[in-house]
Design an enzyme around this catalytic site. Sequence first.
Site, mmCIF file in Angstrom:
data_model
loop_
_atom_site.group_PDB
_atom_site.id
_atom_site.type_symbol
_atom_site.label_atom_id
_atom_site.label_comp_id
_atom_site.label_asym_id
_atom_site.label_seq_id
_atom_site.Cartn_x
_atom_site.Cartn_y
_atom_site.Cartn_z
ATOM 1 N N HIS A 117 83.124 -7.427 40.585
ATOM 2 C CA HIS A 117 83.999 -8.521 40.969
ATOM 3 C C HIS A 117 84.060 -9.525 39.824
ATOM 4 O O HIS A 117 83.224 -9.526 38.926
ATOM 5 C CB HIS A 117 83.447 -9.178 42.248
ATOM 6 C CG HIS A 117 84.403 -10.111 42.914
ATOM 7 N ND1 HIS A 117 85.704 -9.768 43.190
ATOM 8 C CD2 HIS A 117 84.253 -11.392 43.371
ATOM 9 C CE1 HIS A 117 86.315 -10.777 43.789
ATOM 10 N NE2 HIS A 117 85.445 -11.785 43.909
ATOM 11 N N CYS A 172 90.978 -8.523 41.291
ATOM 12 C CA CYS A 172 90.219 -9.763 41.160
ATOM 13 C C CYS A 172 90.258 -10.331 39.743
ATOM 14 O O CYS A 172 90.303 -11.535 39.562
ATOM 15 C CB CYS A 172 88.791 -9.547 41.632
ATOM 16 S SG CYS A 172 87.923 -8.283 40.740
ATOM 17 N N ASP A 215 86.528 -18.727 44.258
ATOM 18 C CA ASP A 215 86.934 -17.318 44.173
ATOM 19 C C ASP A 215 88.387 -17.180 44.608
ATOM 20 O O ASP A 215 88.691 -17.181 45.807
ATOM 21 C CB ASP A 215 86.033 -16.459 45.053
ATOM 22 C CG ASP A 215 86.275 -14.982 44.804
ATOM 23 O OD1 ASP A 215 87.241 -14.653 44.095
ATOM 24 O OD2 ASP A 215 85.485 -14.159 45.322
#
Lengths: 324, 662
Positions: B459, B415, B475
Amino acid sequence: MPWPTCDGVLLPPMNTLPSSPASSIDAILTQLNTVILGKSGPIRLALACLLARGHLLVEDLPGVGKTTLAHALARTLGLQFQRIQFTSDLLPADILGVPVFSSERKCFEFHPGPIFSQLVLADEINRATPKSQSALLEAMEEQQVTIEGITRHLPVPFFVIATQNPQEQIGTFPLPESQMDRFLMRLHLGYPDAAAERALLRGQDRRELVETLPTQVDGSALLALQQQVTQIHVSDALLDYLQAIIAHTRQPGIYRMGLSPRAVLALLRAAQAWAMVDHRDHVLPEDIQAVLPPVAGHRLHLRESPGLAPEQVTRRLIEAVPVP
Amino acid sequence: MAPLPRTLENTLPERSHALLWVIAAIGVAMAPHLFNQPLWVVLITALALIWRGGVHLGRLPMPSRWILVLLTVLMTGLVLGRYGTLFGRDAGVALLVLMTGLKLLETRTYRDAMVGVFLGYFVIITNFFYSQEIPVALYMLVAVFATTAALVRLNAGEGVQPARESFGLAGLMLGQAVPVMIILFLLFPRLPGPLWGAPQDSTAGVTGLSDSMSPGAISELLQSDAPAFRVSFVHDPPPPAERYWRGPVFWQFDGSTWRRGRDMGTTAPPLILEPTNLVTHTINLEPHQQRWLLALDVPVSVPPDARMTEDQYLVAGQPVRRLIQYTVDALPDGVLEPELTPERRQQALALPDQAAPRTQAMARKWRDQKDDDDVLIQAVLDHFHQEAFFYTLSPPPMSREPVDQFLFEARAGFCEHYASAFVVLMRAAGIPARVVTGYQGGEYNRLGNYLLVRQSDAHAWAEVWLEGRGWVRVDPTAAVAPERIESGIRTALAGDQAAPDFIRRGPGWGMARLQWALWRDSIDYYWSGWVLAFGPERQEELLERLGLGRLDWRGMVTLMVVLVGTVVLVFTAAFLWRNRPPKADPLAAIYGHFCRRLARVGLIRAPHEPPLDFGRRIARERPDLAEPVLDFIQAYVALRYGPAPDLTQYRQLQGRLRRIKP
């Protein structure tokens, strides 16, 4: 005479109850006091001991009237009387009896010893060997004798008065503490006071006098009296007091050993008998205090100062426990 | 001179082996330090304890004073050599444990042994410097019990108590202490933060989000199964895809690492809100040594002792060194910073000149084709989605120009790679953007009705600023691996060889085990929420709920003293009640009255004097009183000792008593 032979069991003859225990007790005491002078306290205790179905140990010098007391009791209460003189060569069979072969009946016939008697005077018990002593003491405890596998009951009532001379040390076998515990009371008669002694000197020969005593209560009436002792009322308040005394004797550090449950029962039974002798149908703290010296005196020994007289020991015990 | 009496003060009770009990209790208390301290600390202490035990049993001699002095110096030296100091948590505990062993080696008297017992209690406390989890607490309960039993035995005197009795009395004492413990726990005034200023090393090694983000920073967190925080909601928790937990926001990029940038120290401008969708939630945050407080994206209220940064994340007044609990309102569809100042706009577009030239070039190319920001963003996301990008924990090494390498060569990353590349792309395309770190997801615990968020849920995502809509969350990971967002990290990385076991095995791994894990975690949740996080706020809340309002520390101390006093009184009363004298008989009472009446005229009954004898004595000493006194006593004796006493005569007895007028 209902005497045991080959079958060996004696049943007491049935009789009526005395109309009034108080009057019979008074009659007994009055008669005993005329024979043994100036000793009303010990006489009451001795009678209480007998009524409580206990055995009596009299510890005193010779000649103060131990035998006379035993004899007088037997006469007054109508009990068969035997005296066993304990000596160092006395054998158990001399006390209990022996089976002897009967040529006529072609069987062993038991010849009962002097113990088969309602009142046994074991004179100078500490002069016999421990073996003979324990033969007597076992018979006292169990109220029966077993010889060659046959159990023979001792007569009822059965009462032993043992005497011992505390002054004699050489050639004696002092009773161990565990054996002392089998006697409900230990009494001292002591010398009579001057007045009593003078009456004694003036009066008739005691032995002859005893022979002429009438029976006041017969054996079965005595059994009824003994039965009534157990009916004397014991209140909770009294048991509180009794237990306070026991608890005190069992506190660590004061006595070598506290009072055993057997001793406690003995104390209560003796107090009941004492109350009855005093014409009461209930026990008071006074009764406990009265019987405590003869009942506990030979059972308690201070851890410190072991030489203290037993009367002092029990006196201290009484004073240490408050009456509720 | 006679020898002094052997008293408790100067001798040890030998026959009851109380000293062996003390030794055993200390052994139990220090055993967990095997895991916290170098092996030699515990071993040397154990040897000292065994030595003293040997002395007690007559197998070994007592060490001489010189040996003790030597040992003390040696041990101090060893601790200094190992830690370079005698203070602080580790050195202090090592010294305490070693000296406890040495103290026993010079224990000869009762007093020394008592010191040993108290040192044992101290050693027990030190275990909590290392861990405050339930198993440790339970073990310490056992240790307290053992130490208390040793204390009981040591004070039992000369008599040898059966072991069961020592343990029984210790258990009884601890049982009686429980209410006092609860009162002290609930009411003892709490200081914000640990009482003694937790030693710096006490929680070292606890992981969490760091204050910068470089490639690999977050995937490192994935190695940890440890809980990061737990959340309970007033209403239903948001759906999985909405579970973004906001942490620090990064602005500054140097080509590989993101940093927070200049912290203005200002609070965020208040948002204009329509409080329609407020999500109120309470977070139990595990200690992580940093100052941020995680909250559901985006938090709008500020818990006490914290502030809101201008980037709309929460910062505590001091680093979170112990488990804390706070309640926050979040507004999932709030508008963040509707107006961007030129200065901040510039910051949100800044890129190092030389950084990622290929990426910047690509971004400009896209910009030229698409005017609309939304279209551009969608194009970038589509790019991630349609091209062969992979979501993996083990991307190939990217040393130089990591963003370029990631976007054009490796095309595999985690991520933080996606968030970083995306923000660089946005900035190069002229859209203000920034990186947000935090956690995404969370496991719902049905038993405890809360969400458990683990370190492995860490994250990173992006936010872009759009005219009229403020900062909008984008995202990029969702474009590559939508399952990461929808179903959590376990699904997304199931089968990834680089992922730790607990992730790789996927969500279906061992239902029973999962159930057990749920149980354990709910217990942990309540333990941490109600015991470990019981700070000033929780205390205040509890008192308010009990209707006591806001108590200051004086009020709490007063209440505490009153309650503890009540407990002591209750136990004392129970004790006295159980040992009360037998119920006073009314007859005994009236007899006592009688005795007092006569005592006033000097006729004092000796305690052992039975009633009839007393009556006769009075009759002798005071013939004038004889008649009423004997009358009373006879009635009294008959009532108290006689068979079937008629208690109706009690009144008559009182009448008889009144007749006595000495």
